[in-house]
Design a protein around this motif. Sequence first.
Motif, short mmCIF file in Angstrom:
data_model
loop_
_atom_site.label_atom_id
_atom_site.label_comp_id
_atom_site.label_asym_id
_atom_site.label_seq_id
_atom_site.Cartn_x
_atom_site.Cartn_y
_atom_site.Cartn_z
N ALA A 102 -1.83 8.07 1.56
CA ALA A 102 -1.64 7.36 0.29
C ALA A 102 -1.28 8.36 -0.79
O ALA A 102 -1.61 9.55 -0.71
N ASN A 103 -0.62 7.87 -1.81
CA ASN A 103 -0.23 8.70 -2.95
C ASN A 103 -1.40 8.69 -3.95
O ASN A 103 -1.50 7.79 -4.77
N VAL A 104 -2.27 9.70 -3.85
CA VAL A 104 -3.47 9.77 -4.68
C VAL A 104 -3.41 11.02 -5.55
O VAL A 104 -3.12 12.11 -5.06
N VAL A 105 -3.67 10.85 -6.83
CA VAL A 105 -3.78 11.98 -7.76
C VAL A 105 -5.10 11.86 -8.50
O VAL A 105 -5.68 10.78 -8.60
N TRP A 106 -5.58 12.98 -9.00
CA TRP A 106 -6.85 13.00 -9.74
C TRP A 106 -6.56 13.31 -11.21
O TRP A 106 -5.72 14.17 -11.51
N GLN A 107 -7.26 12.62 -12.07
CA GLN A 107 -7.14 12.81 -13.51
C GLN A 107 -8.54 13.01 -14.09
O GLN A 107 -9.53 12.57 -13.50
N ASN A 108 -8.62 13.63 -15.26
CA ASN A 108 -9.90 13.83 -15.94
C ASN A 108 -10.29 12.64 -16.81
O ASN A 108 -11.46 12.45 -17.12
N SER A 109 -9.31 11.86 -17.26
CA SER A 109 -9.61 10.73 -18.13
C SER A 109 -8.49 9.71 -18.07
O SER A 109 -7.38 10.00 -17.61
N ILE A 110 -8.78 8.53 -18.57
CA ILE A 110 -7.77 7.47 -18.61
C ILE A 110 -6.61 7.85 -19.52
O ILE A 110 -5.47 7.43 -19.30
N GLU A 111 -6.87 8.68 -20.52
CA GLU A 111 -5.83 9.09 -21.47
C GLU A 111 -4.75 9.93 -20.82
O GLU A 111 -3.63 10.02 -21.33
N THR A 112 -5.03 10.59 -19.69
CA THR A 112 -4.04 11.46 -19.04
C THR A 112 -3.19 10.73 -18.01
O THR A 112 -2.30 11.33 -17.42
N LEU A 113 -3.44 9.43 -17.81
CA LEU A 113 -2.63 8.66 -16.86
C LEU A 113 -1.24 8.39 -17.43
O LEU A 113 -1.10 8.20 -18.64
N PRO A 114 -0.22 8.35 -16.57
CA PRO A 114 1.11 7.96 -17.06
C PRO A 114 1.06 6.54 -17.62
O PRO A 114 0.19 5.76 -17.27
N ASP A 115 2.02 6.22 -18.48
CA ASP A 115 2.04 4.92 -19.13
C ASP A 115 2.70 3.88 -18.21
O ASP A 115 3.92 3.72 -18.22
N PHE A 116 1.90 3.22 -17.40
CA PHE A 116 2.35 2.14 -16.53
C PHE A 116 1.23 1.12 -16.44
O PHE A 116 0.10 1.40 -16.85
N PRO A 117 1.50 -0.09 -15.92
CA PRO A 117 0.42 -1.08 -15.82
C PRO A 117 -0.76 -0.53 -15.03
O PRO A 117 -0.59 0.11 -13.98
N PHE A 142 0.83 -1.21 0.00
CA PHE A 142 0.00 0.00 0.00
C PHE A 142 0.86 1.26 0.00
O PHE A 142 0.59 2.21 -0.73
N SER A 143 1.93 1.25 0.80
CA SER A 143 2.75 2.46 0.90
C SER A 143 3.51 2.77 -0.39
O SER A 143 3.88 3.91 -0.62
N SER A 144 3.74 1.76 -1.23
CA SER A 144 4.45 2.02 -2.49
C SER A 144 3.50 2.17 -3.68
O SER A 144 3.96 2.47 -4.78
N ALA A 145 2.23 1.98 -3.47
CA ALA A 145 1.26 2.09 -4.57
C ALA A 145 0.93 3.55 -4.88
O ALA A 145 1.02 4.42 -4.01
N HIS A 146 0.57 3.79 -6.13
CA HIS A 146 0.11 5.10 -6.58
C HIS A 146 -1.33 4.92 -7.04
O HIS A 146 -1.63 4.02 -7.82
N PHE A 147 -2.22 5.78 -6.57
CA PHE A 147 -3.64 5.68 -6.89
C PHE A 147 -4.05 6.87 -7.73
O PHE A 147 -3.67 8.01 -7.43
N ALA A 148 -4.81 6.61 -8.76
CA ALA A 148 -5.34 7.68 -9.62
C ALA A 148 -6.86 7.59 -9.60
O ALA A 148 -7.42 6.54 -9.91
N MET A 149 -7.48 8.66 -9.22
CA MET A 149 -8.94 8.75 -9.25
C MET A 149 -9.30 9.49 -10.53
O MET A 149 -8.79 10.57 -10.78
N ILE A 150 -10.14 8.89 -11.34
CA ILE A 150 -10.57 9.55 -12.57
C ILE A 150 -11.95 10.13 -12.30
O ILE A 150 -12.91 9.40 -12.04
#
Length: 157
Positions: A29-44, A2-10
């Motif tokens: 937690a490391n949480v960031v907000w994005q407007n769409s899936i297209e703006t997420l960094p390229d990772f699994p 959990f401590s090493s995970a990055h969370f993106a809320m769309i």
Amino acid sequence: LFSSAHFAMIETSSRLTEIQKETLSGIDANVVWQNSIETLPDFPLFIIGNELFDAIPMRQFVFSGGKWKERVVGLDENGALRFAAGAGSLDPALLPADADKAEDGAIFEIAPARNNLMSGIAERIARSGGAGLFIDYGYRETALGDTFQALRKHDYE
């Protein structure tokens, strides 16, 4: 983990983003907000969605006079909202197999934006890796039916 995970809320709504930030403010937690899936960094991408596809706009068609016509909202003689059969039509190839047996007033729903979203998620996972878990309720096969609901203060309208 959990401590090493990055969370993106769309979230497309700035108001809901602020509510989510406030709700999650006590979680370390490391949480960031994005407007769409297209703006997420390229990772699994490991995506979890609850009723995600129900939040996507749909189009409804009503069987009227032997034809499928787009269901629209208009005003009645008193200025109240009401459903009506509009001029828009539907490609018959999109209809379920038993649509030719529909009774007047039968409803059929499609959601091209929902299909586009799912295709985008699938393409992203295929390209960058990951998995998706979507919790939703609906028809297993394409079928006739009206799923549109109006809620106000947690009550059906």
